[in-house]
Design a protein around this motif. Sequence first.
Motif, mmCIF file in Angstrom:
data_model
loop_
_atom_site.group_PDB
_atom_site.id
_atom_site.type_symbol
_atom_site.label_atom_id
_atom_site.label_comp_id
_atom_site.label_asym_id
_atom_site.label_seq_id
_atom_site.Cartn_x
_atom_site.Cartn_y
_atom_site.Cartn_z
ATOM 1 N N ILE A 57 -1.361 -61.714 -45.321
ATOM 2 C CA ILE A 57 -0.739 -63.027 -45.141
ATOM 3 C C ILE A 57 -0.065 -63.096 -43.778
ATOM 4 O O ILE A 57 -0.249 -64.048 -43.030
ATOM 5 C CB ILE A 57 0.271 -63.323 -46.272
ATOM 6 C CG1 ILE A 57 -0.465 -63.542 -47.589
ATOM 7 C CG2 ILE A 57 1.132 -64.548 -45.932
ATOM 8 C CD1 ILE A 57 0.430 -63.594 -48.801
ATOM 9 N N TRP A 58 0.726 -62.085 -43.444
ATOM 10 C CA TRP A 58 1.425 -62.099 -42.155
ATOM 11 C C TRP A 58 0.445 -61.983 -41.001
ATOM 12 O O TRP A 58 0.663 -62.550 -39.930
ATOM 13 C CB TRP A 58 2.474 -60.993 -42.098
ATOM 14 C CG TRP A 58 3.631 -61.280 -42.993
ATOM 15 C CD1 TRP A 58 3.979 -60.619 -44.129
ATOM 16 C CD2 TRP A 58 4.595 -62.340 -42.852
ATOM 17 N NE1 TRP A 58 5.088 -61.191 -44.689
ATOM 18 C CE2 TRP A 58 5.490 -62.245 -43.921
ATOM 19 C CE3 TRP A 58 4.771 -63.353 -41.915
ATOM 20 C CZ2 TRP A 58 6.550 -63.127 -44.092
ATOM 21 C CZ3 TRP A 58 5.836 -64.237 -42.080
ATOM 22 C CH2 TRP A 58 6.701 -64.117 -43.157
ATOM 23 N N HIS A 59 -0.627 -61.261 -41.194
ATOM 24 C CA HIS A 59 -1.626 -61.122 -40.141
ATOM 25 C C HIS A 59 -2.325 -62.461 -39.863
ATOM 26 O O HIS A 59 -2.645 -62.774 -38.715
ATOM 27 C CB HIS A 59 -2.653 -60.053 -40.528
ATOM 28 C CG HIS A 59 -3.726 -59.860 -39.516
ATOM 29 N ND1 HIS A 59 -3.501 -59.257 -38.301
ATOM 30 C CD2 HIS A 59 -5.034 -60.216 -39.520
ATOM 31 C CE1 HIS A 59 -4.631 -59.250 -37.605
ATOM 32 N NE2 HIS A 59 -5.574 -59.818 -38.327
ATOM 33 N N LEU A 60 -2.553 -63.246 -40.905
ATOM 34 C CA LEU A 60 -3.235 -64.539 -40.763
ATOM 35 C C LEU A 60 -2.297 -65.666 -40.322
ATOM 36 O O LEU A 60 -2.762 -66.720 -39.901
ATOM 37 C CB LEU A 60 -3.874 -64.942 -42.104
ATOM 38 C CG LEU A 60 -5.015 -64.068 -42.611
ATOM 39 C CD1 LEU A 60 -5.402 -64.481 -44.028
ATOM 40 C CD2 LEU A 60 -6.206 -64.152 -41.676
ATOM 41 N N ALA A 61 -1.000 -65.450 -40.448
ATOM 42 C CA ALA A 61 -0.025 -66.510 -40.162
ATOM 43 C C ALA A 61 -0.179 -67.028 -38.730
ATOM 44 O O ALA A 61 -0.231 -66.243 -37.791
ATOM 45 C CB ALA A 61 1.395 -65.996 -40.379
#
Length: 178
Positions: A57-61
Amino acid sequence: MNNWNRNRIQLLLPDYATKILCIKLSLFKAPDKCVWLGTKSGDYTVKSGYYTAVVKIWHLAPLTSEVDYRGIIDLMSVWPSLCSQKCLPLTGILAGSLVPWILWAIWKAKNRFVFEGFYATPEDTLSSAIILAREWSNNCKPEPAVNKRSFRQIPEARSETMIVRSDAAWNSTSRKQG
């Protein structure tokens, strides 16, 4: 024959191909076994699966700089820096930060899984956060000036006092908590 199937490795695990091919194969032709790359032991745990999904999730944010949430113990101490993370313009978020909405969406997704058994993908969770942040940003109105004296002062804790803050959720139908 005791060789790696290079084509299969490249097809299934291209990011790990170099590391895999450096591993020496067993001279005794030991059987293969499944391992989870999310833990040092190679065993899958729910915690490691959840951690991996949150990493994604944080990588795609769509943030202008990467958020390194690993090792955050005290959210209050890092809150200002988290909230200062800027969103990429294509999100349509005109004001505010996406980070609190991502945290909220992760919390909601986890509770929905615990209480309803519904699994949301990292992409779905992030989309939900962006939608909520965009809605908030587009409907946000400046707050009127408030007289500071109207707020109740919280007394200072003495050195021998411990302050504990907690939160919980309860579903009376299923009798589950979180």
